[in-house]
Scaffold this motif. Structure first.
Motif, PDB file in Angstrom:
ATOM      1  N   ALA A 100       6.298 -38.142  -5.193  1.00 16.86           N
ATOM      2  CA  ALA A 100       6.705 -37.673  -6.526  1.00 16.86           C
ATOM      3  C   ALA A 100       7.739 -38.617  -7.141  1.00 16.86           C
ATOM      4  O   ALA A 100       8.614 -39.119  -6.443  1.00 16.86           O
ATOM      5  CB  ALA A 100       7.271 -36.262  -6.432  1.00 16.86           C
ATOM      6  N   GLU A 103      11.248 -36.799  -6.619  1.00 21.57           N
ATOM      7  CA  GLU A 103      11.176 -35.968  -5.411  1.00 21.57           C
ATOM      8  C   GLU A 103      12.528 -35.341  -5.082  1.00 21.57           C
ATOM      9  O   GLU A 103      13.558 -36.008  -5.049  1.00 21.57           O
ATOM     10  CB  GLU A 103      10.711 -36.824  -4.229  1.00 21.57           C
ATOM     11  CG  GLU A 103      10.537 -36.056  -2.961  1.00 21.57           C
ATOM     12  CD  GLU A 103      10.119 -36.945  -1.798  1.00 21.57           C
ATOM     13  OE1 GLU A 103       9.963 -36.395  -0.691  1.00 21.57           O
ATOM     14  OE2 GLU A 103       9.974 -38.167  -1.979  1.00 21.57           O
ATOM     15  N   ARG A 111       8.070 -27.750   2.143  1.00 22.12           N
ATOM     16  CA  ARG A 111       7.009 -28.543   1.485  1.00 22.12           C
ATOM     17  C   ARG A 111       5.623 -28.072   1.935  1.00 22.12           C
ATOM     18  O   ARG A 111       4.722 -27.896   1.114  1.00 22.12           O
ATOM     19  CB  ARG A 111       7.152 -30.021   1.851  1.00 22.12           C
ATOM     20  CG  ARG A 111       8.132 -30.748   1.044  1.00 22.12           C
ATOM     21  CD  ARG A 111       8.137 -32.231   1.452  1.00 22.12           C
ATOM     22  NE  ARG A 111       9.405 -32.802   1.104  1.00 22.12           N
ATOM     23  CZ  ARG A 111       9.743 -33.154  -0.121  1.00 22.12           C
ATOM     24  NH1 ARG A 111       8.893 -33.023  -1.097  1.00 22.12           N
ATOM     25  NH2 ARG A 111      10.931 -33.656  -0.370  1.00 22.12           N
TER      26      ARG A 111
END
Length: 158
Positions: A100, A103, A111
């Motif tokens: 990401a 992130e 996660r």
């Protein structure tokens, strides 16, 4: 030579009294607003619920290269109000996915739990992850923010 207030017409004295009352009311209202704004810095929850507090805290996080935390938290708040598969996917791709662009710092267990429910999202899909990021901000970023120039400048501005 000054004759004092007794030489002024009574209508002027009445107007002066009215103005004094209005000015003292304005000063009191302004003081109450300053106190209320300053109280925004007493805890993270209060800070995040005020526009000015949120703005200053976000600027601080940006200066520390951790703005993604507040952005994730805000995205989760928005998602909770109006959940959709598209929003959930965007949040996952923006903040959760290991690749990401912004992130956030989540443990592997959180996660994986999110990944496993992405096919059947609901309003509370991100609650656990949001809570973890909030705790991270409350325990790590917020105490540093309180000692920062950002916070001191904001308090002085109030």
């Amino acid at each position: 030579m000054c004759k004092g207030l007794s030489s002024l017409p009574s209508s002027c004295l009445e107007k002066a009294k009215e103005m004094r009352v209005k000015l003292s009311h304005l000063a009191e209202t302004h003081h109450k607003q300053k106190v209320q704004d300053a109280k925004a810095f007493q805890d993270l929850e209060t800070l995040l619920n005020t526009k000015s507090g949120l703005q200053v805290f976000r600027e601080f996080l940006r200066s520390e290269f951790s703005e993604e935390n507040i952005m994730f938290w805000l995205a989760c708040e928005d998602y909770r109000v109006s959940p959709s598969k598209t929003k959930a996917t965007n949040i996952y791709n923006q903040f959760i996915n290991p690749d990401a662009p912004q992130e956030v710092n989540l443990d592997a267990e959180t996660r994986e739990a999110l990944l496993s429910v992405m096919d059947s999202v609901c309003a509370n899909t991100f609650n656990n992850a949001q809570r973890r990021i909030y705790t991270l901000m409350a325990k790590d970023s917020f105490p540093r923010f309180l000692r920062s120039a950002h916070c001191m400048d904001a308090i002085k501005a109030f």
